[in-house]
Design an enzyme around this catalytic site. Sequence first.
Site, PDB file in Angstrom:
ATOM      1  N   GLU A 242       0.884  -1.176   0.000  1.00 37.73           N
ATOM      2  CA  GLU A 242       0.000   0.000   0.000  1.00 37.73           C
ATOM      3  C   GLU A 242       0.910   1.211   0.000  1.00 37.73           C
ATOM      4  O   GLU A 242       1.506   1.539   1.028  1.00 37.73           O
ATOM      5  CB  GLU A 242      -0.895   0.008   1.248  1.00 37.73           C
ATOM      6  CG  GLU A 242      -1.840  -1.174   1.375  1.00 37.73           C
ATOM      7  CD  GLU A 242      -2.986  -1.131   0.378  1.00 37.73           C
ATOM      8  OE1 GLU A 242      -3.049  -0.173  -0.429  1.00 37.73           O
ATOM      9  OE2 GLU A 242      -3.806  -2.068   0.389  1.00 37.73           O
ATOM     10  N   CYS A 276      -2.760   9.106   2.746  1.00 33.98           N
ATOM     11  CA  CYS A 276      -2.435   8.523   1.436  1.00 33.98           C
ATOM     12  C   CYS A 276      -3.519   8.830   0.420  1.00 33.98           C
ATOM     13  O   CYS A 276      -3.252   8.960  -0.763  1.00 33.98           O
ATOM     14  CB  CYS A 276      -2.206   7.025   1.569  1.00 33.98           C
ATOM     15  SG  CYS A 276      -3.562   6.155   2.352  1.00 33.98           S
TER      16      CYS A 276
HETATM   17  P1  NDP Z   1       8.186   4.925   4.797  1.00 37.33           P
HETATM   18  O1  NDP Z   1       8.264   4.180   3.529  1.00 37.33           O
HETATM   19  O2  NDP Z   1       9.313   5.832   5.133  1.00 37.33           O
HETATM   20  O3  NDP Z   1       8.055   3.923   6.032  1.00 37.33           O
HETATM   21  C1  NDP Z   1       7.028   2.971   6.130  1.00 37.33           C
HETATM   22  C2  NDP Z   1       7.448   1.909   7.117  1.00 37.33           C
HETATM   23  O4  NDP Z   1       8.544   1.165   6.593  1.00 37.33           O
HETATM   24  C3  NDP Z   1       7.937   2.457   8.450  1.00 37.33           C
HETATM   25  O5  NDP Z   1       7.577   1.569   9.486  1.00 37.33           O
HETATM   26  C4  NDP Z   1       9.444   2.450   8.255  1.00 37.33           C
HETATM   27  O6  NDP Z   1      10.142   2.460   9.463  1.00 37.33           O
HETATM   28  C5  NDP Z   1       9.616   1.150   7.518  1.00 37.33           C
HETATM   29  N1  NDP Z   1      10.863   0.999   6.762  1.00 37.33           N
HETATM   30  C6  NDP Z   1      11.765   1.945   6.418  1.00 37.33           C
HETATM   31  N2  NDP Z   1      12.776   1.382   5.675  1.00 37.33           N
HETATM   32  C7  NDP Z   1      12.491   0.066   5.574  1.00 37.33           C
HETATM   33  C8  NDP Z   1      13.127  -1.051   4.922  1.00 37.33           C
HETATM   34  N3  NDP Z   1      14.250  -0.904   4.224  1.00 37.33           N
HETATM   35  N4  NDP Z   1      12.551  -2.262   5.004  1.00 37.33           N
HETATM   36  C9  NDP Z   1      11.386  -2.425   5.671  1.00 37.33           C
HETATM   37  N5  NDP Z   1      10.737  -1.417   6.305  1.00 37.33           N
HETATM   38  C10 NDP Z   1      11.279  -0.185   6.257  1.00 37.33           C
HETATM   39  O7  NDP Z   1       6.821   5.714   4.782  1.00 37.33           O
HETATM   40  P2  NDP Z   1       6.273   6.734   5.863  1.00 37.33           P
HETATM   41  O8  NDP Z   1       6.222   6.101   7.203  1.00 37.33           O
HETATM   42  O9  NDP Z   1       6.999   8.025   5.721  1.00 37.33           O
HETATM   43  O10 NDP Z   1       4.758   6.900   5.386  1.00 37.33           O
HETATM   44  C11 NDP Z   1       4.376   7.805   4.402  1.00 37.33           C
HETATM   45  C12 NDP Z   1       4.114   7.104   3.088  1.00 37.33           C
HETATM   46  O11 NDP Z   1       3.190   6.047   3.273  1.00 37.33           O
HETATM   47  C13 NDP Z   1       3.491   8.008   2.056  1.00 37.33           C
HETATM   48  O12 NDP Z   1       4.094   7.777   0.804  1.00 37.33           O
HETATM   49  C14 NDP Z   1       2.041   7.555   2.027  1.00 37.33           C
HETATM   50  O13 NDP Z   1       1.374   7.806   0.826  1.00 37.33           O
HETATM   51  C15 NDP Z   1       2.193   6.102   2.267  1.00 37.33           C
HETATM   52  N6  NDP Z   1       0.942   5.557   2.760  1.00 37.33           N
HETATM   53  C16 NDP Z   1       0.223   4.732   1.946  1.00 37.33           C
HETATM   54  C17 NDP Z   1      -1.004   4.251   2.350  1.00 37.33           C
HETATM   55  C18 NDP Z   1      -1.804   3.338   1.495  1.00 37.33           C
HETATM   56  O14 NDP Z   1      -2.711   2.719   2.033  1.00 37.33           O
HETATM   57  N7  NDP Z   1      -1.551   3.205   0.215  1.00 37.33           N
HETATM   58  C19 NDP Z   1      -1.560   4.632   3.650  1.00 37.33           C
HETATM   59  C20 NDP Z   1      -0.700   5.477   4.435  1.00 37.33           C
HETATM   60  C21 NDP Z   1       0.494   5.916   3.993  1.00 37.33           C
HETATM   61  P3  NDP Z   1      10.546   3.877  10.131  1.00 37.33           P
HETATM   62  O15 NDP Z   1       9.374   4.796  10.055  1.00 37.33           O
HETATM   63  O16 NDP Z   1      10.845   3.498  11.505  1.00 37.33           O
HETATM   64  O17 NDP Z   1      11.698   4.393   9.308  1.00 37.33           O
END
Ligand code: NDP
Length: 524
Positions: A242, A276
């Site tokens: 997502e 999102c």
């Molecule tokens: P990120 O991609 O930065 O992080 C998402 C999650 O992945 C966090 O828990 C993060 O940890 C973790 N993460 C970071 N690096 C890795 C890795 N290499 N391997 C596995 N996990 C990892 O997104 P954001 O948290 O900044 O969220 C915002 C984004 O999410 C926006 O693009 C938004 O559109 C999208 N989004 C999409 C939705 C949907 O349903 N389509 C709903 C909500 C948001 P940590 O934060 O601790 O770095």
Amino acid sequence: MASEAQITQREIVSRNPATGEVLGRFDCATVADVRAAVLNARDAQAEWGVLPARERLKVLRRFQRLLQEGKTEVAQLITRETGKPYVEALLTEVLVVLDTCRFLVESGPAMLRDEAVPHGNLIMKAKVGQVRREPWGVVGVISPWNYPFSIPAGEVLAGLAAGNAVVLKPSEYTALTAVELRGLLARAGLPKNLFRVVLGDGVTGAALVEAPVDKIFFTGSVATGRRVAQAAAARLIPVVLELGGKDAMVVLDDADLDVASSAAVWGAFVNAGQTCLSVERCYVQRRQYEHFLELCLAKTQRLRIGNGMHRATDVGPLIHEGQLRIVEEHVAEARLHGARILTGGHRLPDLGANFYAPTLLANVDHSMQIMRDETFGPALPVMPFEDEEEVVRLANDSEFGLSASVWTGDSARGEKLAARLDAGTVMINDVVSCFGISEAPHGGVKSSGLGRTRGRLGLEEMVRAKYIDSDRLPYTKKVWWYGYGPEFGPQMEGFVDFLFAPSLLRRVRGGLRSFAAFFREGRL
Ligand code: NDP
């Protein structure tokens, strides 16, 4: 691959983005911690996975009761950790999760039931088939900070309902909310280790994908989603992704402009634009354009910006400085290329470090980042269009395809246009609220993701299909087995004609020709 040394002795800090107050500090889970959590979860799943769905759902019912009783405290915690207005935490997080429980409890047993597979092929008529929906085992959930309760809880609850154990890696910015979710499920009587939370940063998330989980549900940015998909592909485990969006709102000339402008303002600025599904670009039919902008301007200027804990606040802070800089960059680039900033376009330092004024932009076009890349902040760029052909081209001119909306007084016109938009969801005369419909599937096309969460289709992602086939003639050798002999080929040609020849005469002849094959001697 994340090494042990890389992820030891690191800590994450949960802060109130409105005030900077430190709410909690946690050590990052190590690779060994993550692996142990997954293995413990797998042990616990063995008993859980074979319980009838109704038994498992009793835990969800108790969880729902506890959440309803604790709604205020949970919503306040979410507000403190994310900055969003309390009422948004209550409605878009707590209420959404309560309704997810309702949906799973009401509909889960029927959706998870074994399903008979009737056989149409005459030669297979002696068999009885069924599809069973079996849990994957241990599913890993990796979630973002913007909806730290409703996004992971929706996946965790569906995963548990389907008989899985779940290991959650929440965003490092919203660890406390995930800890609260764990506490509620424990108090609801969920057996130990069935739901584990591993706290940490991106490296911890990567460790979860590399741990022996059976499927990953990732919600976050496209860049991280791509890394997760690559790591999962190397392990040949499935992923649901997502990801981001650049959702278009299309306002046709027969729309109610007062309603549509309220929707644009709410859809762009809810959760300070960090949604999102938020309205990231708005297209308005030319003859309504200026009036629509006037309405949006007046409504945006009436918004009250502040700490989400204050009951009158409409828009809170952004989550952190990094997010704020992206918004600043997009607005600055648009301004440089000729966009008109009708209101906003600057920080609000008097309120705190992470506040940015809700920003309305006109004179924008697709050469600008603000119309192409995900801004994920309080910006509403509005562009005019001439006719439906043009707006379909503009709305689809994006690498993303999460959701879109069409605004019109004519629902047939809206549905016709909706069918032409490349998006996982298109709402007619509403925005964002599709995530609050527990029955609706959620997910995107193009770079916005793969697979679905929520609704029946989301629950289907939590199970794998096993087909069981039972032959009701256990003492009979199959007609197609060895011992073919010279007559068998022509007989089977007759059988194929019997089933599929276009003329009745050839079918009857074919049937007569094949008849003897079913009593064929000499089968091995
Ligand atoms: P990120 O991609 O930065 O992080 C998402 C999650 O992945 C966090 O828990 C993060 O940890 C973790 N993460 C970071 N690096 C890795 C890795 N290499 N391997 C596995 N996990 C990892 O997104 P954001 O948290 O900044 O969220 C915002 C984004 O999410 C926006 O693009 C938004 O559109 C999208 N989004 C999409 C939705 C949907 O349903 N389509 C709903 C909500 C948001 P940590 O934060 O601790 O770095």
